[in-house]
Design a protein around this motif. Sequence first.
Motif, PDB file in Angstrom:
ATOM      1  N   GLY A   7       0.834  -1.185   0.000  1.00 22.35           N
ATOM      2  CA  GLY A   7       0.000   0.000   0.000  1.00 22.35           C
ATOM      3  C   GLY A   7       0.868   1.234   0.000  1.00 22.35           C
ATOM      4  N   THR A   8       0.363   2.317  -0.559  1.00 23.06           N
ATOM      5  CA  THR A   8       1.129   3.555  -0.635  1.00 23.06           C
ATOM      6  C   THR A   8       1.046   4.373   0.644  1.00 23.06           C
ATOM      7  N   SER A   9       0.192   3.954   1.557  1.00 20.17           N
ATOM      8  CA  SER A   9       0.045   4.607   2.858  1.00 20.17           C
ATOM      9  C   SER A   9      -0.365   3.543   3.871  1.00 20.17           C
ATOM     10  N   PRO A  10      -0.288   3.839   5.151  1.00 21.40           N
ATOM     11  CA  PRO A  10      -0.744   2.848   6.132  1.00 21.40           C
ATOM     12  C   PRO A  10      -2.210   2.453   5.931  1.00 21.40           C
ATOM     13  N   GLN A  11      -3.056   3.403   5.538  1.00 22.08           N
ATOM     14  CA  GLN A  11      -4.462   3.096   5.302  1.00 22.08           C
ATOM     15  C   GLN A  11      -4.628   2.192   4.077  1.00 22.08           C
ATOM     16  N   ALA A  12      -3.874   2.462   3.011  1.00 20.70           N
ATOM     17  CA  ALA A  12      -3.948   1.632   1.808  1.00 20.70           C
ATOM     18  C   ALA A  12      -3.429   0.228   2.092  1.00 20.70           C
ATOM     19  N   LEU A  13      -2.395   0.113   2.923  1.00 19.08           N
ATOM     20  CA  LEU A  13      -1.873  -1.198   3.297  1.00 19.08           C
ATOM     21  C   LEU A  13      -2.918  -1.981   4.093  1.00 19.08           C
ATOM     22  N   ALA A  14      -3.585  -1.308   5.029  1.00 24.22           N
ATOM     23  CA  ALA A  14      -4.630  -1.976   5.827  1.00 24.22           C
ATOM     24  C   ALA A  14      -5.773  -2.443   4.923  1.00 24.22           C
ATOM     25  N   ARG A  15      -6.180  -1.624   3.948  1.00 24.46           N
ATOM     26  CA  ARG A  15      -7.249  -2.019   3.017  1.00 24.46           C
ATOM     27  C   ARG A  15      -6.811  -3.213   2.167  1.00 24.46           C
ATOM     28  N   ALA A  16      -5.556  -3.215   1.727  1.00 23.24           N
ATOM     29  CA  ALA A  16      -5.048  -4.339   0.932  1.00 23.24           C
ATOM     30  C   ALA A  16      -5.018  -5.614   1.769  1.00 23.24           C
ATOM     31  N   LEU A  61     -27.037 -20.984   3.830  1.00 21.15           N
ATOM     32  CA  LEU A  61     -26.385 -21.723   4.905  1.00 21.15           C
ATOM     33  C   LEU A  61     -25.587 -20.792   5.814  1.00 21.15           C
ATOM     34  N   TRP A  62     -24.838 -19.861   5.209  1.00 20.96           N
ATOM     35  CA  TRP A  62     -24.015 -18.910   5.951  1.00 20.96           C
ATOM     36  C   TRP A  62     -24.183 -17.520   5.367  1.00 20.96           C
ATOM     37  N   GLN A  63     -24.223 -16.531   6.245  1.00 21.43           N
ATOM     38  CA  GLN A  63     -24.115 -15.123   5.872  1.00 21.43           C
ATOM     39  C   GLN A  63     -22.950 -14.578   6.675  1.00 21.43           C
ATOM     40  N   VAL A  64     -22.087 -13.817   6.019  1.00 18.60           N
ATOM     41  CA  VAL A  64     -20.903 -13.269   6.673  1.00 18.60           C
ATOM     42  C   VAL A  64     -20.834 -11.777   6.395  1.00 18.60           C
ATOM     43  N   GLU A  65     -20.651 -11.018   7.435  1.00 13.46           N
ATOM     44  CA  GLU A  65     -20.387  -9.581   7.326  1.00 13.46           C
ATOM     45  C   GLU A  65     -19.012  -9.333   7.921  1.00 13.46           C
ATOM     46  N   ILE A  66     -18.247  -8.453   7.285  1.00 11.78           N
ATOM     47  CA  ILE A  66     -16.897  -8.139   7.740  1.00 11.78           C
ATOM     48  C   ILE A  66     -16.833  -6.652   8.028  1.00 11.78           C
ATOM     49  N   ASP A  67     -16.435  -6.313   9.248  1.00 10.23           N
ATOM     50  CA  ASP A  67     -16.355  -4.915   9.657  1.00 10.23           C
ATOM     51  C   ASP A  67     -15.099  -4.718  10.506  1.00 10.23           C
ATOM     52  N   PHE A  68     -14.099  -4.058   9.941  1.00 13.90           N
ATOM     53  CA  PHE A  68     -12.855  -3.825  10.669  1.00 13.90           C
ATOM     54  C   PHE A  68     -12.771  -2.430  11.271  1.00 13.90           C
ATOM     55  N   SER A  69     -13.882  -1.720  11.336  1.00 15.06           N
ATOM     56  CA  SER A  69     -13.850  -0.436  12.023  1.00 15.06           C
ATOM     57  C   SER A  69     -13.608  -0.720  13.508  1.00 15.06           C
ATOM     58  N   ALA A  85     -12.629  -6.473  14.098  1.00 19.45           N
ATOM     59  CA  ALA A  85     -11.281  -6.255  14.604  1.00 19.45           C
ATOM     60  C   ALA A  85     -11.273  -6.432  16.119  1.00 19.45           C
ATOM     61  N   ARG A  86     -10.250  -7.132  16.583  1.00 16.10           N
ATOM     62  CA  ARG A  86     -10.056  -7.263  18.030  1.00 16.10           C
ATOM     63  C   ARG A  86      -9.635  -5.895  18.553  1.00 16.10           C
ATOM     64  N   LEU A  87     -10.333  -5.431  19.564  1.00 16.87           N
ATOM     65  CA  LEU A  87     -10.039  -4.124  20.138  1.00 16.87           C
ATOM     66  C   LEU A  87      -8.940  -4.253  21.187  1.00 16.87           C
ATOM     67  N   PRO A  88      -8.040  -3.256  21.252  1.00 16.59           N
ATOM     68  CA  PRO A  88      -6.966  -3.332  22.240  1.00 16.59           C
ATOM     69  C   PRO A  88      -7.481  -3.285  23.684  1.00 16.59           C
ATOM     70  N   ALA A 121      -4.263  -3.185  10.130  1.00  9.60           N
ATOM     71  CA  ALA A 121      -3.190  -2.194  10.300  1.00  9.60           C
ATOM     72  C   ALA A 121      -2.159  -2.650  11.330  1.00  9.60           C
ATOM     73  N   ASP A 122      -2.530  -3.624  12.158  1.00 14.23           N
ATOM     74  CA  ASP A 122      -1.657  -4.054  13.259  1.00 14.23           C
ATOM     75  C   ASP A 122      -1.020  -5.416  13.041  1.00 14.23           C
ATOM     76  N   TRP A 123      -1.139  -5.991  11.867  1.00 13.10           N
ATOM     77  CA  TRP A 123      -0.712  -7.374  11.691  1.00 13.10           C
ATOM     78  C   TRP A 123       0.763  -7.597  11.957  1.00 13.10           C
ATOM     79  N   GLU A 124       1.646  -6.691  11.541  1.00  6.41           N
ATOM     80  CA  GLU A 124       3.063  -6.962  11.752  1.00  6.41           C
ATOM     81  C   GLU A 124       3.462  -6.814  13.218  1.00  6.41           C
ATOM     82  N   ALA A 125       2.680  -6.116  13.997  1.00  2.00           N
ATOM     83  CA  ALA A 125       3.012  -5.909  15.404  1.00  2.00           C
ATOM     84  C   ALA A 125       2.179  -6.776  16.335  1.00  2.00           C
ATOM     85  N   ASN A 126       1.424  -7.716  15.793  1.00  2.00           N
ATOM     86  CA  ASN A 126       0.478  -8.467  16.614  1.00  2.00           C
ATOM     87  C   ASN A 126       0.645  -9.956  16.365  1.00  2.00           C
TER      88      ASN A 126
END
Length: 190
Positions: free
Chosen positions: A21-30, A100-108, A134-137, A167-172
């Motif tokens: 990603g070209t920014s931290p936000q773009a990396l998190a979206r990718a 059979l399954w419904q999935v919603e994804i929300d990383f806010s 997203a797991r909250l700190p 956004a936290d994958w490399e540090a988590n």
Amino acid sequence: MIIRRIIDDSYRKAVRALVMGTSPQALARARERAFVKSLVAEFQEAFSDADIRVFSAYGRRNFRDFGAEKLLSDIAVGRVAKSATGGRDSQDFHFVSELLWQVEIDFSRDWRPAIYAINRLNGGAAADKLLVGARLPRGADDYMQTLRVPFAAGGGRAHLALIPHPADWEANEATPTIWQLIDGEWEALT
């Protein structure tokens, strides 16, 4: 349990995926896209019967038969059937006979979008419903209790998967936690 394996494998594959990603936000979206694509692939592998289809924005085989790749949820797994139109020049068509399954994804990192996602899940008829968030700190217990009542109001089995924010994958080093709402209380799935 199958959902535990699906979430764990999807998360592991997404963390290892080469994304930029070209920014931290773009990396998190990718990273989020990599997770969703992995999740779709895991559902497709788990439900590979000819009469079951996985619908998502990343699908490639549903448009011709159903007029869309995605249904109302981010990911939907449905049993499909075939029928024919009435009349002399009948034509075959496919339809979704059961979700059979419904999935919603929300990383806010806010509870409101999660409630909106639960509203979409509650509006569906799937036997199993999953919210991936997203797991909250901090405040995870309050977050889960906030989601408990609206999730319990819907039909079907409610599941909640909490994974580290992209956004936290490399540090988590944390792994996903998966919960199922049983008799109005969250129970961890192992």
